[in-house]
Design a protein around this motif. Structure first.
Motif, PDB file in Angstrom:
ATOM      1  N   LEU A 259       1.014  -1.045   0.115  1.00 59.86           N
ATOM      2  CA  LEU A 259      -0.087   0.062   0.130  1.00 59.86           C
ATOM      3  C   LEU A 259       0.961   1.372  -0.014  1.00 59.86           C
ATOM      4  N   SER A 260       0.639   2.296  -0.804  1.00 62.92           N
ATOM      5  CA  SER A 260       1.212   3.604  -0.716  1.00 62.92           C
ATOM      6  C   SER A 260       0.062   4.224   0.619  1.00 62.92           C
ATOM      7  N   GLU A 261       0.654   5.354   0.808  1.00 64.11           N
ATOM      8  CA  GLU A 261      -0.168   6.307   1.778  1.00 64.11           C
ATOM      9  C   GLU A 261      -1.806   6.479   1.538  1.00 64.11           C
ATOM     10  N   ASP A 262      -1.530   6.714   0.193  1.00 63.06           N
ATOM     11  CA  ASP A 262      -3.183   7.017  -0.291  1.00 63.06           C
ATOM     12  C   ASP A 262      -3.812   5.900  -0.225  1.00 63.06           C
ATOM     13  N   ASP A 263      -3.323   4.792  -0.604  1.00 70.25           N
ATOM     14  CA  ASP A 263      -4.261   3.337  -0.603  1.00 70.25           C
ATOM     15  C   ASP A 263      -4.545   3.106   0.689  1.00 70.25           C
ATOM     16  N   ARG A 264      -3.484   3.349   1.694  1.00 66.64           N
ATOM     17  CA  ARG A 264      -3.866   3.015   3.270  1.00 66.64           C
ATOM     18  C   ARG A 264      -5.048   3.713   3.759  1.00 66.64           C
ATOM     19  N   ALA A 265      -4.866   5.277   3.102  1.00 69.82           N
ATOM     20  CA  ALA A 265      -5.943   6.054   3.616  1.00 69.82           C
ATOM     21  C   ALA A 265      -7.376   5.579   3.108  1.00 69.82           C
ATOM     22  N   ASN A 266      -7.221   5.252   1.644  1.00 69.93           N
ATOM     23  CA  ASN A 266      -8.630   4.987   1.108  1.00 69.93           C
ATOM     24  C   ASN A 266      -9.269   3.461   2.016  1.00 69.93           C
ATOM     25  N   LEU A 267      -8.497   2.658   2.571  1.00 71.88           N
ATOM     26  CA  LEU A 267      -8.822   1.544   3.058  1.00 71.88           C
ATOM     27  C   LEU A 267      -9.427   1.827   4.661  1.00 71.88           C
ATOM     28  N   ARG A 268      -9.116   2.909   5.032  1.00 70.06           N
ATOM     29  CA  ARG A 268      -9.572   3.315   6.385  1.00 70.06           C
ATOM     30  C   ARG A 268     -11.104   3.508   6.524  1.00 70.06           C
ATOM     31  N   GLY A 269     -11.863   3.086   7.203  1.00 72.52           N
ATOM     32  CA  GLY A 269     -13.338   3.313   7.165  1.00 72.52           C
ATOM     33  C   GLY A 269     -14.154   3.036   5.903  1.00 72.52           C
TER      34      GLY A 269
END
Length: 405
Positions: A259-269
């Motif tokens: 995951l990139s940081e954006d990917d990780r953020a997209n997976l949250r919530g």
């Protein structure tokens, strides 16, 4: 010069003069305009309406991750350390892609077999007749015996059969020494008085050799999930045998994505029930679920890196291969069947807050109210009256800055 030639030259000169005079008059006339004509020519052209075509849905709010297919469980098989002599790989009957089942020969080290057995933990001692403990129970279950924690003669017989099936002799062990009857004198004692004709005291029976009465810990490899697939062979014949020999993968299939940081953020919530599937690769179309996100080894710049694991809900696995790259499609939202898709520039907000679109048809413009469901990448999913359907044209602006109100 003759008279005739002189007349011809005179005539040509007169014609050139006439043409020049005509062009001069035309040039002057072309620059002569009334003030009204000049103002009209300087004014911008009338505005023209820009339109876009309404699309049928659905519109998806989604993103894609790149991952790799793998099994959910991996185990490295370590070769044994030989007590007397060198530990050398003398045979490897399995290769990458081989299927390994319970009680199967997977390697030969220094001439002795290494056999795969089903079990939750590794061997931690040699087992012999009379031993007790959870490792004995694990062995008996792997051999197909009832759950018991005693290494008895039935266990020894099953161990001997195990070795025989893989083509190697089972180790021998001796039974505990059987003592003389309790009422007989010790073997090293001499009766104080011996009566003539009295029977000789019973001698201890010699230990009996039992095939399968010993199971060396280095000749079995307990693995948590069998059957398994060999995904990597890290040793060859002639190599040292006391290192990792091969890697086995077992269990269900999964996808692991970095995951990139954006990917990780997209997976949250992510909302409950978020649709996830494999969109590209040999498992295309199969449904998956997010099993978790974990931190992995930092990248070259020392920044933390993460990986997401997705479990494949159901698959036979017959058409899958460990290590194959796949794409994961995650849909956060998707517009309902009755919604259509328009550019964001087609949305007009009235003073009261009502949103509408302007339908252009046969030179007429009709404003219709819409409800905006969500917006993705400059496109909006909307619902509205029946006339707002796929294929109609809606106003998105005008050229030359003119008003379209």
């Amino acid at each position: 010069m003759t008279v005739g030639r002189r007349n011809a030259v005179t005539t040509a000169a007169i014609m050139v003069a006439v043409v020049a005079a005509t062009l001069s008059v035309w040039a002057v006339a072309s620059r002569a305009r009334t003030p009204a004509q000049r103002a009209a020519e300087a004014a911008p052209p009338p505005p023209s309406v820009l339109t876009a075509v309404v699309e049928e849905g659905p519109l998806s709010d989604e993103f894609t991750l790149e991952g790799t297919l793998s099994r959910q469980s991996r185990a490295s098989v370590q070769g044994p350390v030989v007590a007397n002599g060198r530990s050398v790989v003398t045979d490897l009957p399995v290769k990458e892609g081989s299927r390994v089942g319970n009680r199967q020969l997977i390697a030969v080290v220094s001439g002795r077999p290494l056999i795969a057995l089903q079990g939750r933990f590794a061997s931690y001692r040699d087992l012999r007749l009379g031993d007790e403990g959870p490792d004995v129970r694990q062995l008996r279950l792997a051999l197909g015996l009832r759950s018991d924690d005693v290494y008895d003669r039935a266990t020894a017989a099953s161990v001997a059969r195990l070795y025989r099936n893989v083509g190697y002799p089972a180790p021998l062990a001796t039974t505990p020494t059987e003592s003389a009857p309790a009422d007989s004198a010790p073997a090293d004692s001499t009766p104080a008085t011996a009566k003539p004709g009295a029977p000789t005291p019973a001698e201890p029976k010699p230990p009996a050799a039992v095939r399968g009465g010993l199971l060396p810990m280095g000749e079995v490899a307990f693995l948590p999930t069998l059957p398994a697939t060999v995904v990597d062979v890290t040793a060859g014949v002639g190599d040292k045998g006391d290192k990792s020999l091969l890697t086995l993968a077992s269990g269900g299939w999964q996808v692991v994505a970095t995951l990139s940081e954006d990917d990780r953020a997209n997976l949250r919530g992510l909302p409950t029930g978020t649709s996830m599937s494999i969109s590209e690769g040999p498992a295309e179309g199969k449904k998956i679920t997010l099993a978790g996100v974990r931190e992995v080894k930092a990248d070259e710049e020392g920044k933390p890196a993460y990986a997401a694991t997705f479990k494949i809900s159901a698959t036979s696995g017959a058409d899958l291969t460990d290590g194959i790259p796949v794409s994961v499609r995650i849909v956060r939202r998707q517009s309902p069947r009755e919604a259509v898709v328009v550019p964001v520039s087609a949305l007009w907000t009235k003073v009261g807050g009502q949103t509408e679109v302007h339908i252009e048809s046969d030179g007429r413009r009709t404003a219709v109210p819409v409800e905006v469901l969500f917006v993705v990448d400059g496109r909006a999913a909307v619902t509205g009256p029946a006339e707002l359907t796929g294929g109609v044209e809606v106003t998105v602006g005008s050229r030359n800055g003119g008003s379209i109100g």
